[in-house]
Design a protein around this motif. Sequence first.
Motif, PDB file in Angstrom:
ATOM      1  N   THR A  30       0.873  -1.188   0.000  1.00 24.44           N
ATOM      2  CA  THR A  30       0.000   0.000   0.000  1.00 24.44           C
ATOM      3  C   THR A  30       0.908   1.236   0.000  1.00 24.44           C
ATOM      4  O   THR A  30       2.026   1.158  -0.517  1.00 24.44           O
ATOM      5  CB  THR A  30      -0.927  -0.023   1.233  1.00 24.44           C
ATOM      6  N   ASP A  31       0.453   2.329   0.578  1.00 23.84           N
ATOM      7  CA  ASP A  31       1.327   3.507   0.674  1.00 23.84           C
ATOM      8  C   ASP A  31       2.491   3.178   1.620  1.00 23.84           C
ATOM      9  O   ASP A  31       2.269   2.927   2.812  1.00 23.84           O
ATOM     10  CB  ASP A  31       0.492   4.688   1.222  1.00 23.84           C
ATOM     11  N   ARG A  56       2.756   4.720   5.053  1.00 19.85           N
ATOM     12  CA  ARG A  56       1.738   4.450   6.073  1.00 19.85           C
ATOM     13  C   ARG A  56       2.140   3.185   6.823  1.00 19.85           C
ATOM     14  O   ARG A  56       1.733   2.073   6.475  1.00 19.85           O
ATOM     15  CB  ARG A  56       0.365   4.283   5.390  1.00 19.85           C
ATOM     16  N   PRO A 111      -3.612   8.058  -0.874  1.00 23.63           N
ATOM     17  CA  PRO A 111      -4.192   7.065  -1.783  1.00 23.63           C
ATOM     18  C   PRO A 111      -3.626   7.141  -3.198  1.00 23.63           C
ATOM     19  O   PRO A 111      -3.621   6.143  -3.918  1.00 23.63           O
ATOM     20  CB  PRO A 111      -5.697   7.401  -1.768  1.00 23.63           C
ATOM     21  N   CYS A 142      -1.122   4.495  -3.898  1.00 30.80           N
ATOM     22  CA  CYS A 142      -1.488   3.139  -3.465  1.00 30.80           C
ATOM     23  C   CYS A 142      -2.284   2.437  -4.558  1.00 30.80           C
ATOM     24  O   CYS A 142      -3.307   2.945  -5.040  1.00 30.80           O
ATOM     25  CB  CYS A 142      -2.329   3.235  -2.190  1.00 30.80           C
ATOM     26  N   MET A 182      -4.141  -0.067  -4.282  1.00 35.05           N
ATOM     27  CA  MET A 182      -5.498  -0.454  -3.843  1.00 35.05           C
ATOM     28  C   MET A 182      -6.505   0.644  -4.202  1.00 35.05           C
ATOM     29  O   MET A 182      -7.636   0.357  -4.570  1.00 35.05           O
ATOM     30  CB  MET A 182      -5.528  -0.692  -2.319  1.00 35.05           C
ATOM     31  N   PHE A 183      -6.058   1.883  -4.096  1.00 32.87           N
ATOM     32  CA  PHE A 183      -6.951   2.985  -4.449  1.00 32.87           C
ATOM     33  C   PHE A 183      -7.219   2.986  -5.961  1.00 32.87           C
ATOM     34  O   PHE A 183      -8.345   3.236  -6.403  1.00 32.87           O
ATOM     35  CB  PHE A 183      -6.343   4.321  -3.995  1.00 32.87           C
ATOM     36  N   VAL A 198     -12.865   6.475   0.636  1.00 31.43           N
ATOM     37  CA  VAL A 198     -11.499   5.966   0.827  1.00 31.43           C
ATOM     38  C   VAL A 198     -10.497   7.115   0.682  1.00 31.43           C
ATOM     39  O   VAL A 198      -9.558   7.248   1.484  1.00 31.43           O
ATOM     40  CB  VAL A 198     -11.186   4.824  -0.184  1.00 31.43           C
ATOM     41  N   CYS A 249      -8.544   7.655   4.097  1.00 30.92           N
ATOM     42  CA  CYS A 249      -7.134   7.241   4.054  1.00 30.92           C
ATOM     43  C   CYS A 249      -6.248   8.408   4.471  1.00 30.92           C
ATOM     44  O   CYS A 249      -5.346   8.258   5.292  1.00 30.92           O
ATOM     45  CB  CYS A 249      -6.787   6.764   2.648  1.00 30.92           C
ATOM     46  N   ILE A 298      -9.553   5.155   8.015  1.00 35.80           N
ATOM     47  CA  ILE A 298      -9.766   3.744   7.621  1.00 35.80           C
ATOM     48  C   ILE A 298      -8.400   3.055   7.599  1.00 35.80           C
ATOM     49  O   ILE A 298      -7.396   3.647   7.170  1.00 35.80           O
ATOM     50  CB  ILE A 298     -10.473   3.653   6.254  1.00 35.80           C
ATOM     51  N   GLY A 299      -8.355   1.824   8.083  1.00 35.93           N
ATOM     52  CA  GLY A 299      -7.109   1.061   8.052  1.00 35.93           C
ATOM     53  C   GLY A 299      -6.974   0.335   6.715  1.00 35.93           C
ATOM     54  O   GLY A 299      -7.963   0.128   6.002  1.00 35.93           O
ATOM     55  N   CYS A 300      -5.752  -0.048   6.380  1.00 35.58           N
ATOM     56  CA  CYS A 300      -5.520  -0.683   5.079  1.00 35.58           C
ATOM     57  C   CYS A 300      -6.252  -2.020   4.969  1.00 35.58           C
ATOM     58  O   CYS A 300      -6.747  -2.378   3.897  1.00 35.58           O
ATOM     59  CB  CYS A 300      -4.021  -0.864   4.845  1.00 35.58           C
ATOM     60  N   CYS A 338      -9.825  -1.331   4.232  1.00 30.91           N
ATOM     61  CA  CYS A 338      -9.895  -0.767   2.879  1.00 30.91           C
ATOM     62  C   CYS A 338      -9.789  -1.908   1.848  1.00 30.91           C
ATOM     63  O   CYS A 338     -10.530  -1.947   0.860  1.00 30.91           O
ATOM     64  CB  CYS A 338      -8.748   0.229   2.704  1.00 30.91           C
TER      65      CYS A 338
HETATM   66  S1  SF4 Z   1      -6.219   2.970   3.337  1.00 32.28           S
HETATM   67 FE1  SF4 Z   1      -6.515   2.020   1.349  1.00 32.28          FE
HETATM   68  S2  SF4 Z   1      -5.863   3.567  -0.129  1.00 32.28           S
HETATM   69 FE2  SF4 Z   1      -5.037   4.160   1.879  1.00 32.28          FE
HETATM   70  S3  SF4 Z   1      -2.981   3.308   1.906  1.00 32.28           S
HETATM   71 FE3  SF4 Z   1      -4.347   1.834   2.892  1.00 32.28          FE
HETATM   72  S4  SF4 Z   1      -4.950   0.424   1.284  1.00 32.28           S
HETATM   73 FE4  SF4 Z   1      -4.108   2.258   0.320  1.00 32.28          FE
END
Ligand code: SF4
Length: 336
Positions: A223-224, A227, A236, A239, A241-242, A257, A261, A266-268, A271
Amino acid sequence: MKRVFSGIQPTGEIHIGNYLGAIRNWAKIGDQIGKEAIFCIVDYHAITIPHDASSLPRLTFEAALANMAAGLDPNKITLFAQSHVREHVELGWVFTTQTPLGDLERMTQFKDKSEQHSILSGLLMYPVLQAADILLYKADTVPVGEDQVQHIELTREIARRFNYRFASPEAPIFPEPKASIDTGAARVPGLDGAGKMSKSKNNTIGVLEPKDTIWQNIRVAPTDPQRIRRTDPGNPEVCVMFAYHKLFSNSDTVQMVDTECRRAGIGCVDCKKLLMENIWQTLEPIQAKAEYLREHPSEVTDALVSGADFCRTIAQDTMQEVRQAIGLLPLDSRRP
Ligand code: SF4
């Protein structure tokens, strides 16, 4: 766009990059032009690198099944296997005799593949057969990835050269097809976040992969990198996932998100769980259709038979013109 031709590699392992970048677009083309949207599983191309003969029939069948499950409806479009229409090879040979070796040695894909595999002549001739695939049907549009644009340029050159030598400018035999770029495929990043999704990079989400396996891969995906703790705000935009949320989630979820984020709301893991459910909403019906087709394999084989019948008629007409143009003695010339 009157007639579209596109080749499909004989593998059932399609990933979401193929689905979002190509197959969804092909289905839309089928809605517009119906049977004139021709999709060919290119099994003769598959043997240009060393291959396992015992598994090729299954892979060809799987490719048809996977693409049908993902949205290619053979009641609308034309789907067939290249080897079921022999004229591909015949026209490929005619073009081989007319194509300078230097044109083929320049092809980037040939250079890349010849570094990975022992060089069979067929690998060098691959783009000539590809030109034959397209021109056999006088297709005007060819949806391709960016890596194939050079091959379509060569196809245009082969058509031009053939017309110049064997036809009159007023009545060319072959049109010069144009490439239509599938930009969507390039926009789907791989699970590792390092460039586009590609089987060779082992960073794919398979359209027919079991839900558990997809989740295992998403769960451990990067992810990021900034983070580190749950309380760290994230970005995001860096990342992957975004990027997937933007492809599979609705705009409210994407917005949520994006906001949460950035303020660590919100936690990864949560997410990713949300993302998984949204990906699954897209993939579940495709997998259900694939399961149905596995239980009814004749729907796949019947589609290939009728697709080949449709294509053979066009291909035979083209070859009759080509044989006459290049001066071959007609088979029936000895009959009264
Ligand atoms: S919350 Fe989602 S978008 Fe943000 S770093 Fe985590 S996985 Fe990526």
